[in-house]
Motif scaffolding. Structure first.
Motif, mmCIF file in Angstrom:
data_model
loop_
_atom_site.group_PDB
_atom_site.id
_atom_site.type_symbol
_atom_site.label_atom_id
_atom_site.label_comp_id
_atom_site.label_asym_id
_atom_site.label_seq_id
_atom_site.Cartn_x
_atom_site.Cartn_y
_atom_site.Cartn_z
ATOM 1 N N VAL A 59 0.840 -1.207 0.000
ATOM 2 C CA VAL A 59 0.000 0.000 0.000
ATOM 3 C C VAL A 59 0.873 1.254 0.000
ATOM 4 O O VAL A 59 0.603 2.226 -0.722
ATOM 5 C CB VAL A 59 -0.963 -0.006 1.208
ATOM 6 N N ARG A 67 -3.630 4.995 -4.803
ATOM 7 C CA ARG A 67 -4.020 4.525 -3.474
ATOM 8 C C ARG A 67 -5.391 5.058 -3.079
ATOM 9 O O ARG A 67 -6.229 4.322 -2.549
ATOM 10 C CB ARG A 67 -2.955 4.950 -2.467
ATOM 11 N N GLY A 70 -8.678 3.408 -4.139
ATOM 12 C CA GLY A 70 -9.113 2.245 -3.380
ATOM 13 C C GLY A 70 -8.293 1.005 -3.649
ATOM 14 O O GLY A 70 -7.741 0.819 -4.735
ATOM 15 N N ILE A 71 -8.220 0.149 -2.626
ATOM 16 C CA ILE A 71 -7.451 -1.092 -2.673
ATOM 17 C C ILE A 71 -8.410 -2.272 -2.682
ATOM 18 O O ILE A 71 -9.391 -2.302 -1.941
ATOM 19 C CB ILE A 71 -6.509 -1.211 -1.451
ATOM 20 N N ILE A 83 -4.412 -5.651 4.848
ATOM 21 C CA ILE A 83 -4.744 -4.641 3.841
ATOM 22 C C ILE A 83 -5.705 -3.611 4.421
ATOM 23 O O ILE A 83 -5.556 -2.396 4.206
ATOM 24 C CB ILE A 83 -5.348 -5.304 2.592
ATOM 25 N N ALA A 84 -6.718 -4.075 5.151
ATOM 26 C CA ALA A 84 -7.692 -3.152 5.733
ATOM 27 C C ALA A 84 -7.001 -2.137 6.628
ATOM 28 O O ALA A 84 -7.262 -0.921 6.543
ATOM 29 C CB ALA A 84 -8.751 -3.927 6.515
ATOM 30 N N ALA A 87 -4.565 0.201 4.491
ATOM 31 C CA ALA A 87 -5.314 1.162 3.688
ATOM 32 C C ALA A 87 -5.935 2.243 4.568
ATOM 33 O O ALA A 87 -5.834 3.439 4.264
ATOM 34 C CB ALA A 87 -6.394 0.439 2.883
ATOM 35 N N SER A 94 -10.830 0.416 1.144
ATOM 36 C CA SER A 94 -10.440 -0.942 0.757
ATOM 37 C C SER A 94 -11.672 -1.823 0.657
ATOM 38 O O SER A 94 -12.630 -1.661 1.412
ATOM 39 C CB SER A 94 -9.445 -1.541 1.759
ATOM 40 N N ILE A 96 -12.508 -5.964 0.468
ATOM 41 C CA ILE A 96 -11.899 -7.280 0.670
ATOM 42 C C ILE A 96 -12.917 -8.364 0.329
ATOM 43 O O ILE A 96 -14.018 -8.381 0.884
ATOM 44 C CB ILE A 96 -11.413 -7.469 2.119
ATOM 45 N N ALA A 115 -12.583 -1.908 6.330
ATOM 46 C CA ALA A 115 -12.776 -2.398 4.969
ATOM 47 C C ALA A 115 -14.243 -2.716 4.683
ATOM 48 O O ALA A 115 -15.008 -3.058 5.590
ATOM 49 C CB ALA A 115 -11.939 -3.648 4.727
ATOM 50 N N LEU A 140 -10.411 0.121 -8.649
ATOM 51 C CA LEU A 140 -9.602 -0.330 -7.520
ATOM 52 C C LEU A 140 -8.288 -0.949 -7.999
ATOM 53 O O LEU A 140 -8.187 -1.426 -9.136
ATOM 54 C CB LEU A 140 -10.376 -1.369 -6.703
#
Length: 324
Positions: A59, A67, A70-71, A83-84, A87, A94, A96, A115, A140
């Motif tokens: 990230v 970035r 959104g991821i 990741i949550a 981000a 984010s 997921i 997320a 994303l």
């Protein structure tokens, strides 16, 4: 491809964000293992697993505009939480994609970390198809759980710490056992050890019946698991090693090791009673291999990476009731 330079760069970006986890030791576990045994408790890392390292690395390496769009990630839980958190700390959204049968705690934690969680059925739906639709609709950026150079680089910072900490304990050679799913952690550690502790041999550890990496290392080509569910070690159940991770592991790792579900549960109980740490089954397989596959391990000392501790209460209770 990931490299030692990328790992060092990831380590710089992780400073002040990731925890430097210790090496733990217990004479009781040494006796079972038949040698000095050191445990690297990544269960104490942010979000309860090593995955935060790779998530933050990936990230933080993105440009700001990318970035903030959104991821996207898919994960059974530990990559999801990493990741949550990464981000959210960067102020980015984010999404997921998680299997509906993932441990409830992992699903709840991922939502709590900020997320949006999209659940899918492992047996009838494709997370890749769902992810591609969302990626196109929302713009994303997908960060893969293991077959992603910046993720591998972040996981490799675990290996930098192992090399330095092991040397402080007088350990410069021997096997380093690593809980292995798709191979992100294993390949990252392998790259770090090659540069900083070349006499230490990384070895992937897997649950029996889901030993795609072990079989791939033996055959020299990527092998598939016949199933991706049906084992309590959910955190490390993957279809096969990654296209990026496999060549790294094939060139640098020793033979894989496999353990049973009961051995993983017993290792969880021993980690709790002797080291005072909580492990999930998938995060305990390396410790289980160190304890119960000692005839297949070389050296006077062994290091086991305890990769995660996000376990539902029922599973943890089972481990303690059976083996504590």
């Amino acid at each position: 491809m990931s490299s030692i330079d990328m790992i060092h760069a990831a380590a710089d970006r992780l400073k002040g964000h990731a925890r430097r986890t210790p090496l733990l030791n217990s004479p009781f576990l040494d006796e079972i293992a038949g040698r000095r045994l050191f445990v690297k408790p990544e269960c104490l890392q942010h979000t309860g697993s090593f995955k935060f390292r790779g998530a933050w690395s990936a990230v933080s390496a993105l440009d700001e505009d990318t970035r903030m769009r959104g991821i996207l990630a898919f994960s059974s839980g530990n990559h999801a939480q990493g990741i949550a958190m990464a981000a959210t700390k960067h102020g980015a959204p984010s999404v997921i994609i998680m299997p509906s049968d993932a441990p409830k705690m992992k699903i709840d934690n991922t939502r709590a970390l900020g997320a949006e969680v999209v659940l899918y059925d492992r047996g009838s739906e494709s997370r890749e198809q769902i992810g591609e639709r969302l990626r196109q609709e929302r713009g994303l950026t997908l960060i893969k759980p293991y077959d992603e150079p910046q993720v591998i680089a972040g996981q490799g910072t675990t290996g930098l710490e192992i090399a330095e900490q092991a040397a402080e304990h007088g350990v410069t050679q021997g096997d380093v056992l690593i809980c292995c799913g798709g191979g992100g952690l294993t390949s990252g550690i392998a790259l770090a050890l090659e540069e900083h502790a070349p006499d230490m041999r990384p070895r992937p550890c897997e649950p029996q019946g889901f030993d795609d990496v072990t079989r791939s290392l033996a055959s020299g080509q990527i092998e598939q698991n016949p199933a991706t569910s049906g084992n309590i070690c959910d955190a490390i159940l993957t279809p096969s090693p990654g296209e990026i991770t496999f060549p790294i592991m094939y060139e640098r790792c020793g033979p894989g090791l496999t353990v049973t579900e009961d051995e993983a549960l017993r290792a969880m109980a021993l980690a709790f009673s002797r080291l005072k740490i909580v492990l999930e089954p998938g995060g305990a397989v390396a410790l289980a291999a160190a304890l119960f596959r000692k005839d297949q391990i070389e050296g006077e000392a062994v290091i086991a990476v305890a990769s995660g501790g996000n376990v539902d209460a029922d599973i943890f209770r089972t481990a303690l009731e059976r083996f504590a």
